[in-house]
Design an enzyme around this catalytic site. Structure first.
Site, PDB file in Angstrom:
ATOM      1  N   HIS A   1      -7.516  -5.476  -1.417  1.00 34.21           N
ATOM      2  CA  HIS A   1      -6.394  -4.777  -0.784  1.00 34.21           C
ATOM      3  C   HIS A   1      -5.931  -5.485   0.485  1.00 34.21           C
ATOM      4  CE1 HIS A   1      -3.928  -1.169  -0.592  1.00 34.21           C
ATOM      5  NE2 HIS A   1      -4.226  -0.994   0.680  1.00 34.21           N
TER       6      HIS A   1
ATOM      7  N   SER B   1       0.845  -1.189   0.000  1.00 37.15           N
ATOM      8  CA  SER B   1       0.000   0.000   0.000  1.00 37.15           C
ATOM      9  C   SER B   1       0.892   1.255   0.000  1.00 37.15           C
ATOM     10  CB  SER B   1      -0.963  -0.029   1.185  1.00 37.15           C
ATOM     11  OG  SER B   1      -1.985   0.911   1.029  1.00 37.15           O
TER      12      SER B   1
END
Length: 466
Positions: free
Chosen positions: A433, A321
């Site tokens: 994610h 991320s």
């Protein structure tokens, strides 16, 4: 209840309010001011006040959340934690717990004079007591650990806590609360005892470093189990957390322990932008990624190398991320790392604005959208400097990632491939994610295998000491 009923720009607003609805029915009545997130409401024992977690900035993702109060009958909200330097809730990051939102809960003491919750500070998460009459904040628990869930008896005289440490995945503890202090703390479970008995777990060593004109930065290093200086210099991997408004700390991290078990030293740290070190520390990189945070990370590597145990010619870097962004940024700025793994990483802040589920938040950091300030977005986009990359790079992405869409990795991969660079991309179908934390179990195994093999190949590790 907490909810977003803002009539204008509803789809772009992150403003939550506290609302009350009569038990007999009727229209919701708003108690807060639509000036920031307001979540996790908790009624006082007498029903007169509602406490909640939030702050007063509509787009303040870099703002430490605190405890706020509002009268159930209405009136001006006020902050119980005004001036308190640390965020309420568990801001630690790991890869074994999945979703951990319950740790942000607020619990009123039965007398209505205190509120209990967890607070993140310098890599640890502990139970704190906030006194309403005198605004005092008292830390109730101590030690190198993270409390990631709490539950109280109705009279708030006992508390159950889910706890992890750097060498213990998780267990349940209970304690008594006597005279507003924790006593008789005891462990109830040993759910991983058999599994841990078969493993060689490494204990992290804490250190601190400082970049030029920067604050002290905290970090940890895991050395391979059984490794001694007499056996030569150790290959090392710098791991960078996501967020960036979270923190590494005293959490069992499976990925780190795996790498350490295979002969790598693992370095992890909380550069500026991390939570748990005060408001100024976390705000330092707002709208300025790749500057102070990069300096802090390089200073960490300089410090670790100065200790004389790490091989400067066998360094790796990895992150997910925001950590993936920093990995992409680092390989465009320096050639000191001989291998890198970028996971769900940002490469182009301009295109992120229109493809991410939260890309529009960058308008708050850069004073407007990318078509108004294109130079601001591109100045800190790794894709702009992709011609500088010489480090072998593994890119990992998930097809159902809406936070950092897989197109971010595809852009970087294509640009590197076009130049004939050493790059590989692994795509995980139908994962999000959260792949590394709560993704498909088999995909999580494969992901770790790809990371390990990439570093073994490029850092030439032959681990024979155990």
């Amino acid at each position: 209840m907490a909810g977003n009923r803002t009539p204008e720009r509803l789809d772009l607003a992150l403003v939550n309010d506290i609302w009350v609805i009569p038990a007999t029915g009727g229209e919701p009545r708003r108690l807060t001011r639509s000036q920031g997130p307001a979540n996790h409401p908790a009624w006082s024992p007498d029903g007169q006040v509602i406490a909640y977690v939030g702050h007063d900035r509509s787009y303040g993702s870099y703002t430490n959340p605190g405890i706020w109060m509002v009268a159930a009958s209405g009136g001006e909200p006020w902050e119980l934690t005004n001036g308190f330097p640390y965020p309420v809730g568990d801001k630690s990051i790991g890869d074994i717990r999945g979703h951990k939102e319950p740790s942000i809960s607020l619990t009123w003491a039965s007398d209505g004079h205190n509120i209990y919750t967890c607070v993140s500070k310098a890599g640890a998460v502990h139970l704190w007591r906030f006194s309403i009459p005198d605004n005092q904040a008292i830390q109730m628990t101590t030690g190198n650990s993270v409390i990631y869930n709490i539950s109280f008896t109705p009279d708030t005289r006992q508390v159950a806590m889910a706890i992890t440490t750097a060498t213990l995945p998780n267990d349940v503890w209970v304690a008594d609360i006597s005279n507003e202090k924790i006593t008789n703390k005891r462990r109830l479970t040993r759910v991983n005892r058999e599994w841990l008995s078969r493993l060689a777990i490494s204990e992290p060593i804490r250190f601190s470093s400082r970049s030029a004109n920067g604050p002290e930065v905290e970090g940890w290093i895991l050395y391979p189990h059984g490794r001694t200086p007499a056996r030569g210099l150790i290959p090392a991997i710098l791991e960078i957390h996501g967020g960036p408004m979270v923190m590494y700390g005293y959490v069992f991290f499976l990925e780190f322990q795996l790498l350490a078990s295979q002969g790598f030293a693992v370095i992890y740290t909380n550069p500026r932008g991390s939570m748990g070190y005060g408001q100024e520390f976390v705000t330092a990189i707002r709208g300025d990624w790749g500057n102070h945070d990069y300096m802090d990370l390089m200073a960490v590597m300089d410090y670790v190398l100065s200790q004389g145990l790490i091989d400067p010619n066998r360094l790796g870097v990895a992150g997910g991320s925001y950590g993936g962004y920093m990995t992409n940024w680092i390989v465009t700025q320096t050639h000191r790392f001989k291998a890198a793994v970028s996971m769900r990483g940002i490469s182009n802040l301009y295109s992120l604005f229109g493809t991410s589920d939260s890309g529009f938040l960058k308008a708050d950091e850069y004073s407007g959208p990318p078509w108004v300030f294109p130079e601001k977005y591109m100045k800190r986009s790794p894709i702009k400097y992709v011609a500088n990359v010489r480090t072998p790079l593994l890119i990992i992405g998930s097809t159902h990632d809406f936070r950092v869409p897989i197109e971010q990795g595809e852009q970087f991969y294509t640009a590197l491939k076009f130049q004939g660079r050493n790059v590989r991309m692994v795509r995980f179908l139908n994962d999000t994610h959260e792949l590394s934390r709560s993704g498909n179990p088999w995909h999580r195994v494969i992901r770790l295998e790809h990371i390990l093999s990439w570093f073994q190949k490029h850092l030439k590790v032959d681990y024979r000491y155990k």
